[in-house]
Design an enzyme around this catalytic site. Structure first.
Site, short mmCIF file in Angstrom:
data_model
loop_
_atom_site.label_atom_id
_atom_site.label_comp_id
_atom_site.label_asym_id
_atom_site.label_seq_id
_atom_site.Cartn_x
_atom_site.Cartn_y
_atom_site.Cartn_z
N HIS A 1 0.99 -1.32 0.03
CA HIS A 1 -0.12 0.10 0.12
C HIS A 1 0.69 1.15 -0.10
O HIS A 1 0.82 2.21 0.85
CB HIS A 1 -0.97 -0.08 1.17
CG HIS A 1 -2.00 -1.09 1.02
ND1 HIS A 1 -3.16 -0.65 0.48
CD2 HIS A 1 -2.38 -2.38 1.66
CE1 HIS A 1 -4.04 -1.63 0.59
NE2 HIS A 1 -3.53 -2.40 1.10
N ASP B 1 -6.78 -12.34 1.82
CA ASP B 1 -7.22 -11.14 1.72
C ASP B 1 -8.87 -11.01 1.90
O ASP B 1 -9.44 -9.95 1.39
CB ASP B 1 -6.58 -10.19 0.59
CG ASP B 1 -6.75 -8.77 1.02
OD1 ASP B 1 -6.89 -8.39 2.22
OD2 ASP B 1 -6.72 -7.82 0.16
N ALA C 1 -12.13 -4.18 -2.47
CA ALA C 1 -12.20 -4.17 -0.86
C ALA C 1 -12.09 -5.46 -0.22
O ALA C 1 -12.88 -6.25 0.23
CB ALA C 1 -13.64 -3.51 -0.40
#
Length: 444
Positions: free
Chosen positions: A249, A327, A362
């Site tokens: 990120h 994830d 997401a």
């Protein structure tokens, strides 16, 4: 299923882990782990560890006799290969003198899967306390993930500290929870993905100390953007505390990423996602990780986060260094609809999760059995290579492939001395038929 049904299944899985598991023998399996493939294999598990492995009845009976255990109940049960469409029933189990004999019938035997990056399942998030952790863990356990690192989303620091205390408490009471992964808050605003921008912070020493103190040793990895202020100082501090810093990120370039690895970072969080790509004049983090054999890369193999040609590329660029992750968010194992990721609203359509606010991805609704199946059947990987990426490689990334203070016995192989984390899988579709975690046969 209703939310209450999921919670009930979570309690059943948790109760399956209680006490000492019964001695178990898996017989007539096709063993696949990082070392290769062996047909007509067996494994003996006693007191949470694999005592012995081998091939054929003669070796098995010798091993059982030498330990004062009963021999296989009936030779006519056989170990004939299971063909597609003929293995929908669970494997046959017979008990003799307190020993469970599980007849694999040619099904695939692998080590238990290890997911080092996931957020929840069955309408529950790992951020939401003990009951939620229990329920979400059950979702992944029944899909073969026998050990899991619980990823916590970006939140205010006091909330993250409270969530770490929950993970620590649960970790102390059950063997399948390896600890916590902090995905944030030390990430780049431009690469925030589904993280709340109002909670992003620089990894200031005082904040880092608060998180480490609340965790009481349960943090396994922290994803951060090394280019943020205090970034390299934080990497050194985390590595010194026994935590694996992960680059992700981030807007880090090639040189910044190399410096992060030299400072102590050992992971690249979900490769290709939320980072600079490869450009011929701006190489970015991926070539930096490729050059460094100390680094493991996470990969989400759901066909959505990363397209199949790039999944194949990752395995070619990083042999023995790809850790398959999910994830997964709370919608995993559930129908399409409206869900939450932290405080943010998420819509799941066609199994794909996106933020309502801006359409950003997401997380996923992936489970590791599907990721492994896709690696073999869609990507075309050699089966031991795919299994390695869900077992030995993630264990190695966290130092759990050898005796350690977290799991005691090493993880990642079906071999004597390793933890008794074992799966039987349908050879047709790699679906999970039997789960054994820490020597306990799991029921849900």
């Amino acid at each position: 299923m209703s939310k209450q049904s999921y919670e009930s299944a979570g309690l059943k899985v948790r109760s399956s882990l209680a006490g000492e598991g019964r001695p178990t023998v898996l017989v007539g399996a096709r063993l696949i782990d990082a070392r290769g493939i062996k047909d007509d294999s067996w494994a003996l598990a006693v007191r949470g560890r694999i005592e012995a492995t081998g091939q054929g009845d003669d070796d098995l009976n010798t091993a059982l006799h030498s330990r004062g255990l009963p021999t296989r109940p009936s030779a006519d049960m056989g170990s004939a290969p299971v063909g597609p469409g003929s293995s929908s029933e669970p494997p046959m189990i017979r008990t003799m003198d307190g020993v469970d004999f599980i007849e694999a019938g040619g099904r695939i035997l692998t080590p238990g899967f290890i997911d080092i990056h996931s957020h929840g399942g069955w309408v529950h998030s790992f951020d939401d306390g003990d009951k939620a952790i229990s329920t979400a863990r059950a979702c992944h356990m029944v899909h073969g993930t026998t050990r899991q690192v619980l990823s916590l989303i970006t939140n205010p620091i006091d909330v993250m500290c409270a969530n770490l205390c929950s993970v620590r408490r649960v970790m102390d009471s059950r063997p399948d929870v390896l600890g916590a992964h902090l995905e944030g808050p030390f990430i780049a605003p431009s690469r925030k993905g589904a993280h709340d921008p109002n909670c992003l912070r620089d990894p200031e020493p005082a904040i880092l100390d608060s998180l480490l103190e609340a965790a009481d040793g349960c943090i396994r990895q922290v994803t951060l953007a090394p280019e943020r202020e205090y970034g390299y100082q934080a990497i050194a501090r985390l590595a010194g505390a026994g935590v694996v810093p992960a680059v992700g990120h981030c807007d880090a370039d090639y040189q910044q990423t190399r410096r992060a690895f030299d400072t102590g970072a050992g992971l690249l969080t979900h490769i290709f996602n939320a980072m600079n790509g490869i450009h011929h004049r701006q190489p970015g983090p991926i070539p930096a990780a490729m050059e460094d054999p100390r680094v493991t890369v996470e990969l989400i193999n759901d066909g959505f986060h990363v397209q199949d040609p790039c999944v194949d590329l990752a395995f070619r660029l990083f042999p023995h260094r790809v850790a398959l992750i999910t994830d997964a968010m709370e919608a995993t194992g559930c129908a399409d609809g409206a869900y939450k990721l932290g405080s943010l609203d998420v819509t799941v359509q066609g199994g794909h999760a996106r933020l309502v606010s801006n359409g950003a991805i997401a997380g996923s609704t992936l489970t590791l059995d599907v990721a492994v199946r896709r690696a073999v059947q869609d990507i075309g990987l050699y089966a031991p290579q795919a299994v390695e990426a869900a077992t030995l490689t993630p264990a190695h990334a966290l130092g759990l492939d050898r005796p350690n203070m977290i799991t005691d016995a090493p993880l990642g192989l079906v071999a004597p001395g390793y933890a008794a984390d074992l799966l039987l899988l349908d050879p047709a579709d790699w679906s999970v038929k039997t789960v054994i975690c820490d020597g306990h046969r799991i029921e849900a």
